[in-house]
Design an enzyme around this catalytic site. Structure first.
Site, PDB file in Angstrom:
ATOM      1  N   GLN A  77       0.767  -1.355   0.123  1.00  0.00           N
ATOM      2  CA  GLN A  77      -0.063  -0.073  -0.019  1.00  0.00           C
ATOM      3  C   GLN A  77       1.067   1.140  -0.035  1.00  0.00           C
ATOM      4  OE1 GLN A  77      -1.025   0.376   4.595  1.00  0.00           O
ATOM      5  NE2 GLN A  77      -1.576  -1.530   3.889  1.00  0.00           N
ATOM      6  N   HIS A 103       0.374   5.928   1.270  1.00  0.00           N
ATOM      7  CA  HIS A 103      -0.552   6.981   1.583  1.00  0.00           C
ATOM      8  C   HIS A 103      -0.213   8.047   1.077  1.00  0.00           C
ATOM      9  CE1 HIS A 103      -1.382   3.913   4.932  1.00  0.00           C
ATOM     10  NE2 HIS A 103      -0.053   4.044   5.066  1.00  0.00           N
ATOM     11  N   GLU A 156       4.183   7.670   8.697  1.00  0.00           N
ATOM     12  CA  GLU A 156       4.137   7.009   9.960  1.00  0.00           C
ATOM     13  C   GLU A 156       5.324   6.408  10.554  1.00  0.00           C
ATOM     14  OE1 GLU A 156       1.222   4.346   8.321  1.00  0.00           O
ATOM     15  OE2 GLU A 156       2.636   2.748   7.768  1.00  0.00           O
ATOM     16  N   HIS A 182       4.963   0.389   0.966  1.00  0.00           N
ATOM     17  CA  HIS A 182       5.356  -0.392   2.009  1.00  0.00           C
ATOM     18  C   HIS A 182       4.476  -1.653   2.301  1.00  0.00           C
ATOM     19  CE1 HIS A 182       2.533   2.516   3.815  1.00  0.00           C
ATOM     20  NE2 HIS A 182       2.339   1.593   4.377  1.00  0.00           N
ATOM     21  N   ARG A 202      -4.571   0.745  -1.623  1.00  0.00           N
ATOM     22  CA  ARG A 202      -3.886  -0.671  -1.625  1.00  0.00           C
ATOM     23  C   ARG A 202      -3.614  -1.099  -3.134  1.00  0.00           C
ATOM     24  NH1 ARG A 202      -8.659  -3.042  -0.008  1.00  0.00           N
ATOM     25  NH2 ARG A 202      -8.433  -2.298   1.947  1.00  0.00           N
TER      26      ARG A 202
END
Length: 317
Positions: free
Chosen positions: A64, A66, A83, A141, A161
């Site tokens: 996936q 972001h 993150e 990642h 995804r």
């Protein structure tokens, strides 16, 4: 605002685990749990900047990516999603993937995403307890099987995804192509000691993550200057008037708390919405002021939040 226990919500995932011990009071689940998210709600409903989670993996997560702040705001969101991961537990051979082995063209990326060969193009790395990985928004990642990970992130759960290992969930290849950096990434981080007790794990424009390792039977003053989240990674004690045991989460903003450490010491993961560690975060109280916590009383009056499954809407891990 005082330091307070964070509530928890759990999300069922096909790749999750039924055994959550020792991170949840109800350690065995009927259905596989993939995430525990820590929440703190106030009457005015202020929007938080960060989200602290625990991830439990029995299988590989989807591959996936972001969006970053620019892409997210163009889609009407407040922020992107960068993150960081801290490995709490790892089976032998456990791995994570952050970035690609080599740069790809968009044509190569799309083909690999469609036929699943993208998995072989990821930069898979061994993951062991104590390892730290930073995953900036836009980085392709994945998280492998056999891991318990503490994740701190910008508060946006938008996930595109790319490949789901043959599961039937929706893919978002076009959206991923629009935001992904199709290149290798420098992800693994080394901790840096600020003091004997404080280790900086990750410092980025959106948050700082530290580990606080406090010796047994000591007492400390912890000062949170802005939005802060903490989770007990080991040991026990009290934070203010609240019991603190493995898996407990806490929230604070612009306040101080008195920490009394139990006989086994205490390690906390501490995240704050700042780009650098605060100089005055932690202060040891003089020996004459120390009072040993009564751990028998802590055990008998412990307040823990049971795990209640929470279905997550929209795209996710």
């Amino acid at each position: 605002m005082t330091f307070d226990h964070a509530s928890v919500r759990t999300t069922l995932k096909p790749w999750g685990r039924r055994d959550l011990g020792p991170w949840a009071s109800n350690g065995r689940q009927d259905s596989p749990v993939g995430e525990i998210s820590f929440e703190y709600d106030e009457p005015e409903g202020r929007e938080r900047l960060l989200l602290l989670k625990l991830l439990f993996t029995r299988e590989k997560l989807s591959i996936q990516v972001h969006p970053d702040d620019t892409a997210a705001k163009s889609m009407g969101m407040a922020s992107g999603k960068s993150e960081a991961w801290y490995v709490l537990a790892a089976d032998e051979g456990a791995q994570v993937a952050v970035g690609l082995k080599r740069p790809l063209t968009q044509v190569e990326f799309r083909k690999a995403a469609i036929d699943g060969s993208i998995d072989e193009l990821l930069d898979w790395q061994d993951a062991a307890v104590g390892d730290i990985f930073y995953v900036p928004a836009g980085t392709v990642h994945a998280v492998g099987a056999g891991l318990v990970i503490a994740e701190i992130q910008q508060r946006n759960d938008t996930t595109f995804r790319i490949w789901d290992h043959g599961r039937s969930r929706e893919l978002h290849i076009d959206q991923a192509l629009a935001v992904a950096r199709l290149e290798p990434a420098s992800s693994r981080k080394m901790s840096r000691h600020i003091t004997v007790e404080r280790a900086e794990l990750v410092a980025c424009p959106f948050f700082t993550l530290e580990r606080l390792d406090l010796c047994a039977d000591t007492r400390w003053e912890l000062t949170a200057g802005r939005e802060s989240w903490a989770m007990i990674a080991a040991g026990s004690g009290t934070i203010g008037s609240l019991t603190a045991r493995i898996g407990d989460g806490f929230f604070a903003e612009a306040d101080r708390a008195d920490i009394r450490v139990g006989r086994d010491g205490m390690s906390l993961l501490f995240a704050t919405a700042a780009s650098a560690p605060a100089a005055d975060l932690l202060r040891e109280l003089p020996a004459k002021d120390r009072l040993k916590p009564d751990l028998a009383d802590i055990d008998s009056h412990r307040e823990r939040h049971d795990v209640i499954p929470f279905p997550l809407s929209g795209a996710a891990l």
